[in-house]
Motif scaffolding. Structure first.
Motif, mmCIF file in Angstrom:
data_model
loop_
_atom_site.group_PDB
_atom_site.id
_atom_site.type_symbol
_atom_site.label_atom_id
_atom_site.label_comp_id
_atom_site.label_asym_id
_atom_site.label_seq_id
_atom_site.Cartn_x
_atom_site.Cartn_y
_atom_site.Cartn_z
ATOM 1 N N PRO A 104 52.475 98.556 -42.320
ATOM 2 C CA PRO A 104 52.183 99.917 -41.828
ATOM 3 C C PRO A 104 50.730 100.342 -42.022
ATOM 4 N N PHE A 105 50.005 99.704 -42.937
ATOM 5 C CA PHE A 105 48.642 100.128 -43.259
ATOM 6 C C PHE A 105 47.568 99.210 -42.663
ATOM 7 N N LEU A 106 47.847 97.909 -42.592
ATOM 8 C CA LEU A 106 46.844 96.971 -42.083
ATOM 9 C C LEU A 106 47.318 96.215 -40.847
ATOM 10 N N GLY A 107 48.575 96.341 -40.518
ATOM 11 C CA GLY A 107 49.182 95.500 -39.489
ATOM 12 C C GLY A 107 48.535 95.557 -38.130
ATOM 13 N N ARG A 108 47.982 96.698 -37.720
ATOM 14 C CA ARG A 108 47.439 96.823 -36.365
ATOM 15 C C ARG A 108 45.982 96.385 -36.249
ATOM 16 N N VAL A 119 40.770 95.866 -47.052
ATOM 17 C CA VAL A 119 41.741 95.395 -48.041
ATOM 18 C C VAL A 119 41.640 96.219 -49.327
ATOM 19 N N GLU A 120 40.416 96.473 -49.771
ATOM 20 C CA GLU A 120 40.215 97.240 -51.006
ATOM 21 C C GLU A 120 40.748 98.664 -50.857
ATOM 22 N N LYS A 121 40.466 99.294 -49.729
ATOM 23 C CA LYS A 121 40.941 100.657 -49.487
ATOM 24 C C LYS A 121 42.466 100.702 -49.471
ATOM 25 N N TRP A 122 43.069 99.710 -48.834
ATOM 26 C CA TRP A 122 44.537 99.636 -48.773
ATOM 27 C C TRP A 122 45.149 99.482 -50.162
#
Length: 381
Positions: A104-108, A119-122
């Motif tokens: 949901p956070f990086l998938g798109r 990646v760090e922000k996630w």
């Protein structure tokens, strides 16, 4: 139109619409058609940088697919991982973390465009929602997904490797029932109204793991010998995690009594259900023989604790194993023996996992000195 050279390739950058387009000539394909590599951007510099990255990937043999997203990489990894023979429980944990905490956070994001900052922000955004252990697992899942994509020439480098896993929220410490609480729970669990009363009793008197109990079959139980033979299946081929995961354990009499009552009830249910009964040989199943899921076990477990005067929502089934260790230790059973009973390969594991349940066997030297000489020196002499 400006002519450019990047590496061994020649091309041009030209204005197109509201931005700029860069194109490099890659020669001709087998069909005789010209092959070109194109990139677009808002400025000439941006386009040139994109072309440089593309040429670098090209020289490394990377074939980036601009439609290949982070979610594609994760899903491809999970599909491949499920075929490696790992336990269904592990696959289920990975899939749940991917579906709820990663995709949901990086998938798109296009995998090629994913950055270490992304990646760090996630990860930092998940620290208030996941424990450190879960953060480590989900970060590792992303790293392994990108690593697999790199092996298949989807991306040149693994940006997830450049980021450290942050600390997550504190995990809830496991507890154990006191002797008084355990007696109350055992008395309540023995009542026929509780569907999984025998499960609770067996967990306390044997210290079996929750997954061991859920998968326990009648063929592994010898009620006349008051023994249960445990196989902790970690993989599909029934290999065990350690030699002690395959072991025989004695059952206390109240456990034997509970299992005899359970067997009689199941026989009656099987007769009533007739052909509709699913005979999986499981000890713990519903009225039609279907095995219980972990969620169903938690539901029935909490009903027993609620009826015993405890708040079932504050306890987990695994804490019955902690209770077994605590009661054994309080009763003077040495850690070496407890380690064997719970199926650990050495005492270090037992002492690490159940450090709050094991009675300390070595006291600090200062405690002994206080016992010998008293906490204060007599200054009157």
């Amino acid at each position: 139109m400006a002519k450019i050279h990047i590496g061994k390739y020649e091309g041009s950058i030209y204005q197109e619409g509201d931005g700029w387009t860069g194109a490099l000539s890659l020669g001709f394909g087998p069909d005789g058609k010209r092959k070109r590599l194109k990139r677009k951007g808002k400025t000439k510099t941006e386009v040139k940088d994109k072309l440089k990255d593309a040429v670098e990937d090209l020289d490394k043999g990377v074939k980036p697919d601009h439609k290949y997203l982070v979610r594609d990489a994760v899903n491809d990894f999970l599909t491949a991982f499920a075929k490696t023979g790992r336990s269904p429980e592990t696959n289920k944990v990975y899939r749940s973390l991917a579906d709820h905490q990663l995709i949901p956070f990086l998938g798109r994001i296009r995998l090629k465009e994913l950055t270490a900052d992304d990646v760090e922000k996630w990860l930092n955004g998940r620290t208030q929602h996941l424990t450190s252990s879960s953060l480590g697992i989900v970060h590792g899942l992303l790293k392994r997904s990108i690593r697999r994509a790199a092996r298949h020439d989807k991306v040149a480098r693994n940006v997830a490797d450049l980021v450290d896993t942050p600390e997550g929220k504190p995990a809830r410490k496991s507890r154990s029932l006191t002797l008084e609480q355990a007696n109350a729970v055992l008395a309540e669990a023995a009542k026929p109204k509780h569907r999984l009363g025998a499960y609770v009793i067996l967990a306390i008197v044997t210290g079996l793991r929750t997954e061991e109990l859920r998968k326990l079959t009648w063929s592994a139980v010898d009620l006349d010998a008051a023994t249960v033979y445990v196989l902790r299946a970690e993989r599909h081929n029934d290999e065990t995690k350690t030699p002690l995961s395959r072991r025989g354990l004695g059952i206390a009499q109240l456990g034997v009594d509970a299992l005899r009552a359970l067997k009689a009830r199941q026989a009656a249910e099987k007769l009533k259900a007739g052909d509709a009964y699913e005979d999986h040989d499981r000890l713990f199943c519903n009225e039609r023989g279907a095995p219980y899921s972990a969620q169903q076990v938690r539901y029935h477990f909490r009903k027993v604790l609620d009826a015993a005067g405890l708040n079932g929502a504050e306890w987990a089934p695994r804490e019955l194993r902690h209770t077994f260790v605590s009661l054994m230790s309080d009763h003077g059973v040495p850690v070496e023996k407890i380690s064997v009973l719970v199926g650990h390969k050495n005492t270090k594991i037992t002492e690490t996992i159940y450090r709050h349940q094991i009675r300390p066997e070595i006291r600090d030297g200062a405690e002994h000195m206080n016992d010998i000489f008293g906490s204060k020196v007599n200054k009157s002499a």
